[in-house]
Design an enzyme around this catalytic site. Structure first.
Site, mmCIF file in Angstrom:
data_model
loop_
_atom_site.group_PDB
_atom_site.id
_atom_site.type_symbol
_atom_site.label_atom_id
_atom_site.label_comp_id
_atom_site.label_asym_id
_atom_site.label_seq_id
_atom_site.Cartn_x
_atom_site.Cartn_y
_atom_site.Cartn_z
ATOM 1 N N HIS A 247 0.795 -1.233 0.000
ATOM 2 C CA HIS A 247 0.000 0.000 0.000
ATOM 3 C C HIS A 247 0.827 1.282 0.000
ATOM 4 O O HIS A 247 0.283 2.367 -0.158
ATOM 5 C CB HIS A 247 -0.941 0.028 1.204
ATOM 6 C CG HIS A 247 -0.250 0.449 2.470
ATOM 7 N ND1 HIS A 247 0.406 -0.442 3.268
ATOM 8 C CD2 HIS A 247 -0.079 1.664 3.034
ATOM 9 C CE1 HIS A 247 0.933 0.210 4.284
ATOM 10 N NE2 HIS A 247 0.664 1.489 4.175
HETATM 11 C C1 UD1 Z 1 -1.851 5.777 5.386
HETATM 12 C C2 UD1 Z 1 -0.580 6.356 6.016
HETATM 13 C C3 UD1 Z 1 0.478 5.268 6.165
HETATM 14 C C4 UD1 Z 1 -0.083 4.037 6.851
HETATM 15 C C5 UD1 Z 1 -1.331 3.575 6.109
HETATM 16 C C6 UD1 Z 1 -1.967 2.365 6.747
HETATM 17 C C7 UD1 Z 1 -0.135 8.730 5.596
HETATM 18 C C8 UD1 Z 1 0.659 9.688 4.808
HETATM 19 N N1 UD1 Z 1 -0.020 7.427 5.227
HETATM 20 O O1 UD1 Z 1 -1.572 5.427 4.032
HETATM 21 O O2 UD1 Z 1 1.544 5.783 6.938
HETATM 22 O O3 UD1 Z 1 0.882 2.998 6.848
HETATM 23 O O4 UD1 Z 1 -2.287 4.650 6.106
HETATM 24 O O5 UD1 Z 1 -2.917 1.761 5.862
HETATM 25 O O6 UD1 Z 1 -0.838 9.117 6.496
HETATM 26 N N2 UD1 Z 1 -9.177 4.890 1.138
HETATM 27 C C9 UD1 Z 1 -10.398 4.261 0.968
HETATM 28 N N3 UD1 Z 1 -10.995 3.718 2.064
HETATM 29 C C10 UD1 Z 1 -10.444 3.801 3.296
HETATM 30 C C11 UD1 Z 1 -9.192 4.440 3.446
HETATM 31 C C12 UD1 Z 1 -8.572 4.974 2.353
HETATM 32 O O7 UD1 Z 1 -10.930 4.182 -0.131
HETATM 33 O O8 UD1 Z 1 -11.043 3.328 4.270
HETATM 34 C C13 UD1 Z 1 -8.508 5.515 -0.025
HETATM 35 C C14 UD1 Z 1 -8.312 7.006 0.167
HETATM 36 O O9 UD1 Z 1 -9.419 7.708 -0.240
HETATM 37 C C15 UD1 Z 1 -7.091 7.266 -0.688
HETATM 38 C C16 UD1 Z 1 -6.297 5.973 -0.552
HETATM 39 O O10 UD1 Z 1 -7.212 4.976 -0.112
HETATM 40 O O11 UD1 Z 1 -7.436 7.437 -2.026
HETATM 41 C C17 UD1 Z 1 -5.130 6.077 0.381
HETATM 42 O O12 UD1 Z 1 -5.519 6.452 1.697
HETATM 43 P P1 UD1 Z 1 -4.612 7.445 2.566
HETATM 44 O O13 UD1 Z 1 -5.317 7.729 3.822
HETATM 45 O O14 UD1 Z 1 -4.208 8.583 1.713
HETATM 46 O O15 UD1 Z 1 -3.276 6.710 2.872
HETATM 47 P P2 UD1 Z 1 -2.765 5.225 2.985
HETATM 48 O O16 UD1 Z 1 -2.173 4.834 1.696
HETATM 49 O O17 UD1 Z 1 -3.790 4.303 3.556
#
Ligand code: UD1
Length: 356
Positions: free
Chosen positions: A204
């Site tokens: 991820h």
């Molecule tokens: C974040 C953290 C990372 C941690 C990880 C655990 C930061 C910079 N990164 O990364 O340190 O290891 O979480 O998983 O804070 N999304 C969904 N549904 C959800 C959650 C996210 O669709 O329940 C989508 C978001 O809209 C986004 C993408 O997934 O498009 C990434 O989510 P984001 O919160 O930006 O960061 P992670 O990659 O999860």
């Protein structure tokens, strides 16, 4: 003592569960739990609160799916309002996410002490958003709770021994969680386990998902591994999005993100772990698995130094396959105290009560 805890992303729910349980058993300590909303799906968030019996957050901020600046800024604004209203004596933050930094910054500007759990970790790659978040959070924290000796020594190298911040080696709360929930998970998990020796994979990190060359290398390698050992891959929403965007296809079925019990059960039964997650590298070790980490650096260097983990270049499928094959047959003695004794949460709560 009134403490405000800020959580928002999946690994923080696991960490918070361990401390929240001890807080509930401790007289004189009140916790106000705030969920920033960074992770919001049922299987990225709610399932952890249900399974681990974490109290429902007192406040939900609903900030997600925007860029780093907007995410951190909007969280800060909402947390600041809450802090002014609730006036906690300390703010507790976990790890290295945007939620961590937002909570720490908002508190610091209001002169409220910040306690950072998982302090002192460094990848020395400041292109990772997590590295920036953890360095800045450490710098403005009053109480720095380090999971490992390496974390303590990183802080000393940065001059923290000359500052008045409190640096304590407590052990790792994720180890507390693994020990506490392992038996319950084996009874409650309903995840399907392949009959053949399988590889558990998680991907991820932005540095992998957002770089088409690296993502392609990972897909090629996983497709190859799956020919001999089934690959179980709970697919993170970020990874799903970028696989589709780059028209990259996995040759096997993935599964949706899973809860903690299912994850622990898979870790317990896997033959090898392939990951770019920080937490999963350690969980592999807790459940006596070797690990191949698809990154150029790791914060958990003691796993590499002791031969439990090896780094492989995400953009190079051959490198990944060679390391996977070597780690599949490498036997290791996992009985080493690298992450404490499973009582990190108790040490942290005790220290907070005596030092704030
Ligand atoms: C974040 C953290 C990372 C941690 C990880 C655990 C930061 C910079 N990164 O990364 O340190 O290891 O979480 O998983 O804070 N999304 C969904 N549904 C959800 C959650 C996210 O669709 O329940 C989508 C978001 O809209 C986004 C993408 O997934 O498009 C990434 O989510 P984001 O919160 O930006 O960061 P992670 O990659 O999860």
């Amino acid at each position: 003592m009134k403490m405000m805890t800020i959580v928002g992303a999946r690994p923080q729910f696991v960490k918070a569960a361990t401390i929240s349980r001890i807080v509930q058993e401790t007289a004189g300590l009140e916790e106000i739990l705030v969920h920033t909303g960074q992770h919001f799906d049922q299987n990225m968030s709610d399932v952890f609160f249900d399974e681990m019996q974490i109290s429902k957050p007192a406040f939900q901020l609903d900030v997600n799916s925007v860029g780093h600046g907007a995410m951190t800024g909007r969280m800060m604004e909402k947390i600041e309002t809450l802090l002014i209203d609730q006036r906690p004596e300390v703010v507790l933050v976990y790890g290295d996410t945007n939620s961590t930094l937002a909570g720490a910054l908002a508190a610091k500007k209001l002169h409220i002490p910040v306690a950072h759990v998982e302090a002192g970790l460094r990848s020395f790659n400041d292109r990772m958003p997590e590295e920036v978040n953890r360095i800045l959070t450490d710098r403005i924290s009053t109480n720095l709770y380090c999971p490992t000796d390496t974390a303590v020594s990183n802080l000393h190298t940065e001059g923290f021994d000359k500052l008045s911040n409190r640096v304590v080696r407590t052990g790792d709360v994720m180890y507390d969680a693994a020990l506490f929930y392992a038996k319950i998970a084996s009874e409650k998990s309903t995840v399907s386990i392949p009959e053949k020796d399988f590889v558990l994979a998680t991907i991820h990190r932005a540095e992998n998902t957002d770089d088409p060359k690296k993502l392609k290398g990972i897909v090629e390698a996983l497709n190859h591994i799956n020919e001999t050992n089934p690959v179980v891959l709970p697919l993170h929403p970020r990874t799903k999005k970028y696989l589709e965007m780059n028209q990259l296809t996995l040759s096997f079925d993935t599964i949706a993100p899973i809860g903690y019990f299912d994850m622990i059960q898979l870790l317990n039964r896997a033959s090898l772990v392939v990951t770019d997650s920080g937490g999963v590298q350690k969980e592999a070790f807790f459940f006596k698995n070797n690990c191949v980490t698809l990154r150029d650096q790791t914060e958990w260097v003691e796993l590499v130094e002791n031969g439990f983990n090896t780094l492989a270049k995400a953009e190079n499928p051959e490198d990944i396959l060679n390391k996977v094959n070597a780690m599949l047959i490498k036997s290791n003695q996992f009985e080493q105290d690298l992450y404490g004794t499973g009582h990190a949460a108790e040490s942290i709560v005790k220290d907070l009560l005596t030092s704030i």
